[in-house]
Scaffold this motif. Sequence first.
Motif, PDB file in Angstrom:
ATOM      1  N   TYR A  34     102.357  13.137  35.576  1.00  0.00           N
ATOM      2  CA  TYR A  34     103.168  14.362  35.646  1.00  0.00           C
ATOM      3  C   TYR A  34     102.871  15.155  36.911  1.00  0.00           C
ATOM      4  N   TYR A  77     109.580   3.871  32.347  1.00  0.00           N
ATOM      5  CA  TYR A  77     109.598   3.585  30.906  1.00  0.00           C
ATOM      6  C   TYR A  77     110.237   2.236  30.588  1.00  0.00           C
ATOM      7  N   LYS A 134     101.299   2.425  29.205  1.00  0.00           N
ATOM      8  CA  LYS A 134     101.851   3.388  28.234  1.00  0.00           C
ATOM      9  C   LYS A 134     102.170   2.791  26.855  1.00  0.00           C
ATOM     10  N   TYR A 160      99.022  12.850  20.966  1.00  0.00           N
ATOM     11  CA  TYR A 160     100.119  13.519  21.663  1.00  0.00           C
ATOM     12  C   TYR A 160      99.653  14.800  22.346  1.00  0.00           C
ATOM     13  N   ILE A 163      98.240  13.745  25.652  1.00  0.00           N
ATOM     14  CA  ILE A 163      99.339  13.553  26.612  1.00  0.00           C
ATOM     15  C   ILE A 163      99.722  14.879  27.257  1.00  0.00           C
ATOM     16  N   TRP A 305     116.239  12.202  23.681  1.00  0.00           N
ATOM     17  CA  TRP A 305     115.763  12.419  25.053  1.00  0.00           C
ATOM     18  C   TRP A 305     116.908  12.734  25.993  1.00  0.00           C
ATOM     19  N   GLU A 415     110.569  17.979  19.242  1.00  0.00           N
ATOM     20  CA  GLU A 415     109.848  16.853  19.844  1.00  0.00           C
ATOM     21  C   GLU A 415     108.688  16.426  18.945  1.00  0.00           C
ATOM     22  N   SER A 419     108.792  12.633  18.351  1.00  0.00           N
ATOM     23  CA  SER A 419     108.138  11.723  19.288  1.00  0.00           C
ATOM     24  C   SER A 419     106.834  11.099  18.764  1.00  0.00           C
ATOM     25  N   TYR A 442     110.885   1.042  22.625  1.00  0.00           N
ATOM     26  CA  TYR A 442     110.965   2.477  22.324  1.00  0.00           C
ATOM     27  C   TYR A 442     110.916   3.298  23.618  1.00  0.00           C
ATOM     28  N   PHE A 443     109.915   2.999  24.463  1.00  0.00           N
ATOM     29  CA  PHE A 443     109.802   3.783  25.699  1.00  0.00           C
ATOM     30  C   PHE A 443     111.000   3.553  26.610  1.00  0.00           C
TER      31      PHE A 443
HETATM   32  N1  GLN Z   1     106.141  13.510  27.113  1.00  0.00           N
HETATM   33  C1  GLN Z   1     105.764  12.342  26.425  1.00  0.00           C
HETATM   34  C2  GLN Z   1     104.894  11.446  27.240  1.00  0.00           C
HETATM   35  O1  GLN Z   1     104.748  11.583  28.410  1.00  0.00           O
HETATM   36  C3  GLN Z   1     106.957  11.559  25.934  1.00  0.00           C
HETATM   37  C4  GLN Z   1     107.682  10.882  27.028  1.00  0.00           C
HETATM   38  C5  GLN Z   1     108.601   9.815  26.509  1.00  0.00           C
HETATM   39  O2  GLN Z   1     108.453   9.316  25.405  1.00  0.00           O
HETATM   40  N2  GLN Z   1     109.533   9.449  27.300  1.00  0.00           N
HETATM   41  O3  GLN Z   1     104.332  10.546  26.707  1.00  0.00           O
END
Ligand code: GLN
Length: 520
Positions: A34, A77, A134, A160, A163, A305, A415, A419, A442-443
């Motif tokens: 990030y 992803y 991931k 989570y 994260i 999303w 979320e 999530s 999923y991702f």
């Molecule tokens: N913000 C969460 C992460 O970085 C979810 C991101 C996602 O699933 N695309 O894991």
Amino acid sequence: MTHSTTVKQKELFGHPVGLYILFLTEMWERFSYYGMRALLVLYMTTSALGNDPRGAGLGWTDQEALALYGWYTMLVYVMSIPGGMIADKLLGQKKAVLIGAIVLCLGHGVLVLTDTWAFYTGLGLVILGVGMLKPNISTMVGGLYREGDIRRDKGFSIFYIGINLGSLLATLIIGLVVAEWGWHAGFGLAGVVMVLGLINYIAGLKYLSHVGDIDRHSNDENEISYGELFGKLFTSKKQLFISFVLFVVSLFGWYKLGWAYGLLFVFLTVITALLMMIYKELESQVFKDRFLVLLLSFIMVIIFWGAFEQAGGLMNLYTESNTRRVLFGWEIPTVMFQSLNAGFITIFATIVAGIWAKRQLKGKEASSLFKMALGIIIMGFGFLFMVFAAMEFQQSGSSSMIWLVLAYFFHTIGELCLSPVALSFITKLAPIKYASLMMGVYFAATGLGSKVAGIVGESASEFGEYAVFLGILVFTVIIGTIFIFLLKPLKRLTHGAEDNEREINDDLTEGFELADEKIN
Ligand code: GLN
């Protein structure tokens, strides 16, 4: 054949110690992800002449930068699919995470260099590294809990928080570092932090001795390779026909939208063919139904999303140009609003998970599918406040920031319903041989959602923000409600995967035979 592992799982605060190792590893990894992501568009659009105090950028136009950003955030992803496949069949999740972490260190390291080749190489390595790390680290969290252990959902919520703690720290710190020492110091910090993640993971491996190894199912007699699965496609009429149609559509898309979309569609066609073949080969109807319901739930994931990811795009721009951001005489920088989501998660994640667990123990509706559908509705409801903001803006030329805070609050609660729950759900339902692949799919669905978000956000230049926010509100609430109506038949397809979840809270868990339970 039965294969059993007898291990002692050390616990801390009611969860396996391994959870905290994965928590910290993912926290550092997300910090670097990030942190770097926050810089990306700004770096690309900064002049290449070197007249900016932060150093030379790439001098691209906004449009060029946003286009690359959209593809980048999707690809990180989407690459979770090959990352998951490699873990399932070749390496096991534990080694895949290790390799992913090393590749990420290299990627961030290369980004410290100022050449253009280094920029592309660095991004490419980050895409590959996240793809390896991931999905597999997420699957490993599930592996820490036995089937039926009610702590699994909570474990994912704790994970989570890791994260989001990473993302929160990154968005707060990295901007300051760049302002002081320039772009490449920011990229470098992301790299250093990833090295910490790697060290942390290696040091903690002893607490992960019983998860993420491929040999848990290698003696399965029905083992079938991906190559064989594709081979069988050519003898399966229905699947071959569907794949062919999708392939033709992909080529048409290639012709109309260019090579990037074309390649994406072809890739998705190949994955769809693979998923159809896996479905066909699964041994029992229970496995087949569970596989199907997982894929259906991913429709919710894409829609979620697709709306949620307006945060970094349209809502971000809205914050910048239409919102009064002055608080006690200080103008809050636009980027700080991006920290609200991660901050809210850190505060509310365990509370939300606790509420669900209590409900479940009381025997009330708390299935993952219900939570996910509700998550869409709650998140969608957040857009009501953006509608109010747009109305205020139309009347008075600017709008209050309270709307954004409320919108992000509801987005976050939504979320949290969807999530971490989805991550946990996958580890309950996926056939163990394909656990990482399903996590990867999923991702990829979340990545496709982000791409949809970009397209929807862009349409605001044509229809205006009010219409787009209202459209998202109505659409998401309707979709969530439809899924709630479909709950019964969908839940039937899970074959009780979430029934009878209970407290399995023995201090030192011996004879953890998860592999056997799933295979036999
Ligand atoms: N913000 C969460 C992460 O970085 C979810 C991101 C996602 O699933 N695309 O894991």
